[in-house]
Design an enzyme around this catalytic site. Structure first.
Site, PDB file in Angstrom:
ATOM      1  CE  LYS A  45      46.017  36.091  46.685  1.00  0.00           C
ATOM      2  NZ  LYS A  45      45.404  36.607  47.964  1.00  0.00           N
ATOM      3  CG  HIS A 100      49.251  28.696  52.135  1.00  0.00           C
ATOM      4  ND1 HIS A 100      48.174  28.529  51.305  1.00  0.00           N
ATOM      5  CD2 HIS A 100      49.120  29.949  52.661  1.00  0.00           C
ATOM      6  CE1 HIS A 100      47.421  29.624  51.354  1.00  0.00           C
ATOM      7  NE2 HIS A 100      47.968  30.501  52.161  1.00  0.00           N
ATOM      8  CB  SER A 130      45.524  36.033  42.400  1.00  0.00           C
ATOM      9  OG  SER A 130      44.894  36.237  43.625  1.00  0.00           O
TER      10      SER A 130
END
Ligand code: A3P
Length: 288
Positions: A45, A100, A130
């Site tokens: 995010k 990530h 988010s």
């Protein structure tokens, strides 16, 4: 669905099974990075799909074909996700990836290659907002509960890819030297052409002002939201339901102000400060 059915545990991190498997994680560990590869690293995010739009355009000098014809997850795949094995042989050269992964889980070939890294960091208060909405729309993630409850989970690292503070700290203290560039989501928001200039210089692509302006226009929130190759509208509703919350939701800095009470803010800030320790001073925005 129970949490065991939804997530797998990998080196202490919970990862959604919908997009990750033990095979995909093994594939990532055995992946051979090439010197000319580029990888954008984000805590979820923080602007991942934005980089999936930007990187092909910067690398190919503004040719719109990839962003108009290839879904973002195949165009610039996640290193750790299932799709990589499917599309790896079709990736345009030089290859662009996103991940990530925390620094310590990057595969051995990453460290021995000269692949370049762009680490995108976003104000964690906006990251959590988010993420809260993303958990509501994504059928493969657990119900976030109330915002208050979700803050606790986030601060304790009981969310995918663990604690935000661990991710940021891990990627700040690397041995990558000039192979890594740091950029903030907020900087891209404030002046995208300037950010694109920094990115293209870092990648050794010295683009004309006209090309930069063209890329900036195609990577605007509005245009990405309208691009079916980038807005996840190709994904069945059962996995991502835009009626609950669109993936490209607001695309602004500071939405946290609409979600944090003063008590929540104090709790959040104190935990983040404590965990970052001396790293807090070098953050590009105030956490308060
Ligand atoms: P919001 O939910 O705050 O709107 P990721 O791709 O890492 O999952 O991050 C998603 C966040 O990046 C969402 O934030 C999304 O709207 C925002 N985003 C994606 N593309 C953007 C763009 N072109 N401009 C601004 N924000 C963008």
């Amino acid at each position: 669905m129970s949490s065991e059915e939804m997530y797998l545990l990998y080196h202490g991190l919970i990862l959604p099974k919908e997009t990750h498997s033990l095979e995909s994680l093994k594939f990532a560990q055995e992946f051979t990075f090439k010197d000319e590869d580029v990888v954008a690293v984000t805590y979820p995010k923080s602007g991942t799909i934005w980089m999936q739009e930007i990187l092909p355009l910067v690398l190919n000098g503004g040719d719109l074909t990839p962003i108009q014809t290839i879904p973002n997850w195949d165009r610039v795949p996640w290193l750790e996700e299932k799709r990589l094995a499917v599309v790896v042989d079709q990736l345009a050269s030089p290859r662009a990836l996103v991940t990530h992964f925390p620094y310590h889980l990057m595969p051995p070939s990453f460290h021995t290659s000269k692949a370049k890294v762009i680490y995108v960091i976003r104000n964690p208060k906006d990251v959590i907002v988010s993420s809260y909405y993303f958990h509501q729309m994504a059928g493969f993630l657990d119900d976030p509960g109330t915002f208050d409850e979700f803050i606790n989970k986030f601060l304790e690292g009981r969310v995918m890819f663990g604690k935000w503070t661990d991710h940021v700290k891990g990627w700040r203290h690397t041995e990558l030297g000039d192979r890594i560039m740091y950029i903030t989501y907020e900087e891209m928001l404030q002046d995208l052409p300037a950010a694109l200039g920094r990115i293209s210089d870092f990648l050794g692509r010295h683009l004309s002002e006209e090309t930069i302006q063209k890329i900036a226009q195609h990577c605007s929130f509005k245009n990405m939201k309208a691009n079916n190759m980038s807005n996840f509208s190709l994904v069945p509703k059962v996995h991502m339901d835009p009626d609950k919350s669109p993936f490209l939701r607001k695309g602004i800095a500071g939405d946290w102000k609409n979600h944090f009470s003063s008590e929540l803010l104090a709790r959040f800030t104190s935990v983040i400060h404590k965990e970052l320790g001396s790293d807090s001073v070098s953050l590009p925005w105030s956490l308060d």
